[in-house]
Design a protein around this motif. Structure first.
Motif, PDB file in Angstrom:
ATOM      1  N   TYR A  35       6.375 -11.823  -3.283  1.00 50.11           N
ATOM      2  CA  TYR A  35       6.764 -10.448  -2.987  1.00 50.11           C
ATOM      3  C   TYR A  35       8.087 -10.439  -2.240  1.00 50.11           C
ATOM      4  CZ  TYR A  35       1.913  -8.942  -3.861  1.00 50.11           C
ATOM      5  OH  TYR A  35       0.698  -8.665  -4.419  1.00 50.11           O
ATOM      6  N   GLY A  40      11.313   0.185   4.496  1.00 51.44           N
ATOM      7  CA  GLY A  40      11.023   1.471   3.874  1.00 51.44           C
ATOM      8  C   GLY A  40      10.544   1.400   2.438  1.00 51.44           C
ATOM      9  N   LEU A  41      10.519   0.194   1.870  1.00 53.27           N
ATOM     10  CA  LEU A  41      10.119   0.076   0.464  1.00 53.27           C
ATOM     11  C   LEU A  41       8.799  -0.661   0.276  1.00 53.27           C
ATOM     12  CD1 LEU A  41      13.523  -0.744  -1.284  1.00 53.27           C
ATOM     13  CD2 LEU A  41      12.338   1.464  -1.139  1.00 53.27           C
ATOM     14  N   GLY A  42       8.212  -1.130   1.322  1.00 49.55           N
ATOM     15  CA  GLY A  42       6.947  -1.844   1.196  1.00 49.55           C
ATOM     16  C   GLY A  42       7.134  -3.209   0.561  1.00 49.55           C
ATOM     17  N   LEU A  43       6.076  -3.705  -0.065  1.00 53.21           N
ATOM     18  CA  LEU A  43       6.083  -5.015  -0.718  1.00 53.21           C
ATOM     19  C   LEU A  43       6.201  -4.811  -2.222  1.00 53.21           C
ATOM     20  CD1 LEU A  43       3.085  -6.232   1.374  1.00 53.21           C
ATOM     21  CD2 LEU A  43       5.266  -7.451   1.349  1.00 53.21           C
ATOM     22  N   LEU A  45       6.358  -6.712  -5.991  1.00 50.48           N
ATOM     23  CA  LEU A  45       5.952  -7.951  -6.655  1.00 50.48           C
ATOM     24  C   LEU A  45       7.088  -8.479  -7.535  1.00 50.48           C
ATOM     25  CD1 LEU A  45       3.538  -9.885  -7.179  1.00 50.48           C
ATOM     26  CD2 LEU A  45       2.899  -8.367  -9.075  1.00 50.48           C
ATOM     27  N   GLU A  59       7.277  -6.367 -10.821  1.00 51.50           N
ATOM     28  CA  GLU A  59       8.119  -5.171 -10.901  1.00 51.50           C
ATOM     29  C   GLU A  59       9.617  -5.473 -10.894  1.00 51.50           C
ATOM     30  OE1 GLU A  59       6.946  -2.275  -7.742  1.00 51.50           O
ATOM     31  OE2 GLU A  59       5.565  -3.896  -7.225  1.00 51.50           O
ATOM     32  N   GLN A 102      -5.726 -10.735  -0.753  1.00 52.93           N
ATOM     33  CA  GLN A 102      -4.577 -11.623  -0.826  1.00 52.93           C
ATOM     34  C   GLN A 102      -4.267 -12.135   0.581  1.00 52.93           C
ATOM     35  OE1 GLN A 102      -1.302 -10.077  -3.115  1.00 52.93           O
ATOM     36  NE2 GLN A 102      -2.623  -9.460  -4.819  1.00 52.93           N
ATOM     37  N   PHE A 104      -1.411 -13.917   2.925  1.00 55.40           N
ATOM     38  CA  PHE A 104       0.039 -14.033   2.941  1.00 55.40           C
ATOM     39  C   PHE A 104       0.513 -15.182   3.814  1.00 55.40           C
ATOM     40  CE2 PHE A 104       1.576 -10.230   0.752  1.00 55.40           C
ATOM     41  CZ  PHE A 104       0.414  -9.500   0.638  1.00 55.40           C
TER      42      PHE A 104
ATOM     43  N   GLN B   2       4.668   3.274  -7.705  1.00 55.72           N
ATOM     44  CA  GLN B   2       4.289   3.013  -6.334  1.00 55.72           C
ATOM     45  C   GLN B   2       3.412   4.134  -5.782  1.00 55.72           C
ATOM     46  OE1 GLN B   2       7.612   2.877  -3.535  1.00 55.72           O
ATOM     47  NE2 GLN B   2       6.679   1.161  -2.486  1.00 55.72           N
ATOM     48  N   TYR B  34      -3.876  -3.344   4.228  1.00 52.96           N
ATOM     49  CA  TYR B  34      -3.347  -4.437   5.031  1.00 52.96           C
ATOM     50  C   TYR B  34      -2.622  -3.849   6.236  1.00 52.96           C
ATOM     51  CZ  TYR B  34      -4.203  -7.431   1.002  1.00 52.96           C
ATOM     52  OH  TYR B  34      -4.804  -8.109  -0.026  1.00 52.96           O
ATOM     53  N   GLN B  36       0.422  -4.938   9.105  1.00 49.83           N
ATOM     54  CA  GLN B  36       1.490  -5.885   9.391  1.00 49.83           C
ATOM     55  C   GLN B  36       2.092  -5.582  10.750  1.00 49.83           C
ATOM     56  OE1 GLN B  36       4.985  -5.676   6.820  1.00 49.83           O
ATOM     57  NE2 GLN B  36       5.367  -7.867   7.051  1.00 49.83           N
ATOM     58  N   PRO B  42       1.552  -9.662   6.505  1.00 54.93           N
ATOM     59  CA  PRO B  42       0.481  -8.671   6.350  1.00 54.93           C
ATOM     60  C   PRO B  42      -0.883  -9.350   6.456  1.00 54.93           C
ATOM     61  CG  PRO B  42       2.130  -8.421   4.618  1.00 54.93           C
ATOM     62  CD  PRO B  42       2.426  -9.712   5.326  1.00 54.93           C
ATOM     63  N   PHE B  87      -0.292  -0.837   5.029  1.00 56.94           N
ATOM     64  CA  PHE B  87       0.051  -0.740   3.607  1.00 56.94           C
ATOM     65  C   PHE B  87      -1.212  -0.619   2.772  1.00 56.94           C
ATOM     66  CE2 PHE B  87       4.514  -1.688   3.741  1.00 56.94           C
ATOM     67  CZ  PHE B  87       4.681  -2.529   4.830  1.00 56.94           C
ATOM     68  N   LEU B  99      -1.277  -5.997  -7.664  1.00 53.37           N
ATOM     69  CA  LEU B  99      -1.255  -4.830  -6.802  1.00 53.37           C
ATOM     70  C   LEU B  99       0.130  -4.200  -6.759  1.00 53.37           C
ATOM     71  CD1 LEU B  99      -3.281  -6.155  -3.728  1.00 53.37           C
ATOM     72  CD2 LEU B  99      -4.126  -4.824  -5.671  1.00 53.37           C
ATOM     73  N   VAL B 100       0.144  -2.885  -6.600  1.00 53.15           N
ATOM     74  CA  VAL B 100       1.370  -2.153  -6.305  1.00 53.15           C
ATOM     75  C   VAL B 100       1.183  -1.556  -4.909  1.00 53.15           C
ATOM     76  CG1 VAL B 100       2.937  -0.319  -6.978  1.00 53.15           C
ATOM     77  CG2 VAL B 100       1.722  -1.630  -8.738  1.00 53.15           C
ATOM     78  N   PHE B 101       2.094  -1.876  -4.003  1.00 57.31           N
ATOM     79  CA  PHE B 101       1.945  -1.461  -2.619  1.00 57.31           C
ATOM     80  C   PHE B 101       2.695  -0.161  -2.341  1.00 57.31           C
ATOM     81  CE2 PHE B 101      -0.307  -4.756  -0.342  1.00 57.31           C
ATOM     82  CZ  PHE B 101      -0.252  -5.829  -1.219  1.00 57.31           C
ATOM     83  N   GLY B 102       2.129   0.631  -1.427  1.00 59.65           N
ATOM     84  CA  GLY B 102       2.830   1.800  -0.927  1.00 59.65           C
ATOM     85  C   GLY B 102       3.950   1.391   0.018  1.00 59.65           C
ATOM     86  N   GLN B 103       4.701   2.390   0.470  1.00 62.22           N
ATOM     87  CA  GLN B 103       5.882   2.104   1.286  1.00 62.22           C
ATOM     88  C   GLN B 103       5.541   1.816   2.750  1.00 62.22           C
ATOM     89  OE1 GLN B 103       4.744   5.052   0.605  1.00 62.22           O
ATOM     90  NE2 GLN B 103       5.421   6.609   2.075  1.00 62.22           N
TER      91      GLN B 103
END
Lengths: 113, 111
Positions: A35, A40-43, A45, A59, A102, A104, B2, B34, B36, B42, B87, B99-103
């Motif tokens: 990742y 501001g954009l998160g994680l 992939l 992505e 998951q 990390f 997202q 999660y 962080q 995270p 997140f 997974l697709v994570f939010g901001q």
């Protein structure tokens, strides 16, 4: 010792250089992920691998490549680094199954000048 | 696509409650949460699967409404240690684990 280890932890390099980030795990998980985190954009992939012979784009795979050398090792390469690849990079692992979390690594902070 | 988290940031006093929402425009099979801390990795909190099950972990619980494609994380009687960025990560296909994570939602707990 950490279950998911990333090396290096920090790296500063110049535009155009080739860079490899390494991830190794002792959890025995088949699934590994890379990742990228930007403020501001998160994680997001980059690539993921469900076993040694399975590699999939995420992505934002453009400009990156990966290698799954063994079940425990998953490397991320930037063939020709550019400044907008400056970010915090995380490797993660999981066991198979949608109910599996998951795990990390501690991340690699990469700066490209 | 997202998922969208709300609020983006919240500041509370110790002991107050918080709710963090995660909404997707796509049908979901799973939602991961999660936390962080600044400069750290995270850390997994909980997973909710399709079926609307609510889960709890001490004073932190979550719900998943798959019809609305939404999940909410509830933090009750917040502690200083709850500070961090939360997140949600959404999965669309059973077993896929992609997974697709939010901001993220930044939570600050003050004494």
């Amino acid at each position: 010792d950490a279950d998911v280890t990333q090396t290096p932890r920090n790296r500063i390099t110049k535009t155009g250089k080739r860079i490899m980030l390494e991830c190794s795990q002792t959890k025995g998980h088949d699934r590994m992920y890379w990742y990228r985190q930007d403020p501001g954009l998160g994680l997001r992939l980059i690539y993921y691998s469900f076993d040694v012979k399975d590699i999939n784009k995420g992505e934002i795979s453009d400009g990156y490549s990966v290698s799954r050398q063994a079940q425990a090792k998953f490397s991320l390469s930037l063939e020709s680094a550019i400044p907008n690849q400056t970010a915090l990079y995380f490797c993660a692992t999981s066991a198979a199954g949608a109910s599996q979390p998951q795990h990390f690594g501690d991340g690699t902070r990469l700066s490209i000048l | 696509q997202q998922p969208v988290q709300s609020p983006q940031a919240v500041i509370l006093r110790e002991g107050e409650d918080a709710v963090i929402n995660c909404s997707s425009s796509k049908a979901l099979y799973s939602v991961h949460w999660y936390r962080q801390k600044h400069g750290e990795a995270p850390v997994f909190l909980m997973i909710l699967l399709k079926g609307g099950e609510q889960k709890g972990h001490e004073k932190i619980s979550a719900s998943f409404n798959e019809k609305k494609q939404q999940s909410s994380l509830y933090l009750t009687a917040s502690q200083l240690s709850y500070s961090g960025t939360y997140f949600c990560g959404t999965g669309r296909i059973q077993g896929a684990q992609k997974l697709v994570f939010g901001q993220g939602t930044r939570l600050t707990i003050n004494p």
